[in-house]
Write an enzyme that holds these catalytic residues in place. Sequence first.
Site, PDB file in Angstrom:
ATOM      1  N   ARG A   1       0.795  -1.225   0.000  1.00  0.00           N
ATOM      2  CA  ARG A   1       0.000   0.000   0.000  1.00  0.00           C
ATOM      3  C   ARG A   1       0.830   1.279   0.000  1.00  0.00           C
ATOM      4  O   ARG A   1       0.572   2.194  -0.776  1.00  0.00           O
ATOM      5  CB  ARG A   1      -0.901   0.072   1.254  1.00  0.00           C
ATOM      6  CG  ARG A   1      -2.175  -0.657   1.154  1.00  0.00           C
ATOM      7  CD  ARG A   1      -2.516  -1.225   2.505  1.00  0.00           C
ATOM      8  NE  ARG A   1      -1.530  -2.240   2.826  1.00  0.00           N
ATOM      9  CZ  ARG A   1      -1.627  -3.499   2.414  1.00  0.00           C
ATOM     10  NH1 ARG A   1      -2.670  -3.881   1.745  1.00  0.00           N
ATOM     11  NH2 ARG A   1      -0.678  -4.389   2.664  1.00  0.00           N
ATOM     12  N   THR A   2       1.810   1.352   0.883  1.00  0.00           N
ATOM     13  CA  THR A   2       2.507   2.634   1.073  1.00  0.00           C
ATOM     14  C   THR A   2       3.247   3.010  -0.210  1.00  0.00           C
ATOM     15  O   THR A   2       3.127   4.136  -0.705  1.00  0.00           O
ATOM     16  CB  THR A   2       3.479   2.528   2.259  1.00  0.00           C
ATOM     17  OG1 THR A   2       2.760   2.022   3.377  1.00  0.00           O
ATOM     18  CG2 THR A   2       4.080   3.865   2.599  1.00  0.00           C
TER      19      THR A   2
ATOM     20  N   ARG B   1      11.321   3.850   3.207  1.00  0.00           N
ATOM     21  CA  ARG B   1      10.983   2.891   4.272  1.00  0.00           C
ATOM     22  C   ARG B   1      12.255   2.132   4.618  1.00  0.00           C
ATOM     23  O   ARG B   1      12.991   1.698   3.724  1.00  0.00           O
ATOM     24  CB  ARG B   1       9.902   1.912   3.808  1.00  0.00           C
ATOM     25  CG  ARG B   1       9.705   0.759   4.796  1.00  0.00           C
ATOM     26  CD  ARG B   1       8.494  -0.076   4.491  1.00  0.00           C
ATOM     27  NE  ARG B   1       7.270   0.663   4.792  1.00  0.00           N
ATOM     28  CZ  ARG B   1       6.054   0.129   4.748  1.00  0.00           C
ATOM     29  NH1 ARG B   1       5.909  -1.144   4.393  1.00  0.00           N
ATOM     30  NH2 ARG B   1       4.991   0.836   5.039  1.00  0.00           N
TER      31      ARG B   1
ATOM     32  N   HIS C   1       5.263   5.836  11.505  1.00  0.00           N
ATOM     33  CA  HIS C   1       4.727   5.677  10.140  1.00  0.00           C
ATOM     34  C   HIS C   1       3.768   6.853   9.906  1.00  0.00           C
ATOM     35  O   HIS C   1       2.549   6.695   9.862  1.00  0.00           O
ATOM     36  CB  HIS C   1       4.006   4.335  10.035  1.00  0.00           C
ATOM     37  CG  HIS C   1       3.721   3.862   8.644  1.00  0.00           C
ATOM     38  ND1 HIS C   1       3.856   4.659   7.523  1.00  0.00           N
ATOM     39  CD2 HIS C   1       3.292   2.653   8.195  1.00  0.00           C
ATOM     40  CE1 HIS C   1       3.528   3.949   6.455  1.00  0.00           C
ATOM     41  NE2 HIS C   1       3.179   2.731   6.830  1.00  0.00           N
TER      42      HIS C   1
HETATM   43  N1   CP Z   1      -0.018  -0.092   5.958  1.00  0.00           N
HETATM   44  C1   CP Z   1       1.150  -0.350   5.334  1.00  0.00           C
HETATM   45  O1   CP Z   1       2.184   0.241   5.659  1.00  0.00           O
HETATM   46  O2   CP Z   1       1.066  -1.295   4.353  1.00  0.00           O
HETATM   47  P1   CP Z   1       2.276  -1.767   3.448  1.00  0.00           P
HETATM   48  O3   CP Z   1       3.275  -2.442   4.355  1.00  0.00           O
HETATM   49  O4   CP Z   1       1.675  -2.707   2.444  1.00  0.00           O
HETATM   50  O5   CP Z   1       2.890  -0.562   2.819  1.00  0.00           O
END
Ligand code: CP
Length: 304
Positions: A51-52, A101, A129
Amino acid sequence: MKRESLVSITDYSKEDILDVLEKASQFEQNPNRRVLEGKVIATLFFEPSTRTRLSFETAVNRLGGRVIGFSDASTTSSTKGETLKDTIMMVSNYVDLIIMRHYLDGAARYASEIASVPVVNAGDGANQHPSQTMLDLYSIYKTQGRLENLNITMVGDLKYGRTVHSLLMAMSHFKPTFHFVAPEELKMPEEYKLYCDSLHIPYVEHQDFTEEVINQADILYMTRVQRERFTDLMEYEKVKNVYTLHNQMLRDSKPNLRILHPLPRVNEISQDVDDNPKAYYFEQAKNGLYARQAIICKVLGIEI
Ligand code: CP
């Protein structure tokens, strides 16, 4: 043009947060605005993400910018021994903004001190986050019509879950009452409880995930047990399925209750919850696009 990194949610005042939420609302009305024309944005993901990374990259694409970067650090020169410092120095030469990240707590702050361009923290270890928090706040505001005086129940891995750490700090501006539901091994760390104490924010800790707890909540924030943070996988095995939310547990919940989860989920929300109108986690993830468009513009000092 003001340019500032977003490393911790505490980098933003209440006014900054409300400004991002207002911008997110404008982007939801029209996400296709070419305000990043001519800009190049790097997405450096030293840890996996769905997602991120994809929502940040969609945000840039819909704003007319371009993206470079990596989703798998094993394809980069870090495998040859290049340091994070040198990587950031190099990438700073190429782009207008770095979104990173990293698996180490504090890596984003370190990168922001080295980089000649702003850095947005897309998650650093178990620490913070902040972009997730902005989409969480946007989701709470959209579903509750307010941010103030809400009963926020956080469930699961409150020790390693960086999303709950950032969210707790952000909600501190809005007079929340917290309920922390976690097994002994995954309790909310002392530093965050002391943070609440220092601001006179009430919280109650629970080990049992009961309907009584659920029925008080305006927001039920479920989290995954963070397997990747455990040094001893036997410890993970003991707690990995500690709580599962089933649809029948919601039968006497408040009408305004919404269930959030930063995702990915493993076993903590049964699929029979997905069709309940109180389940909001997929819409929450969609809100990530608008919140991240707003963050990028705020960090780069771009008016919309
Ligand atoms: N919520 C979130 O950080 O999802 P991802 O790890 O898929 O980016």
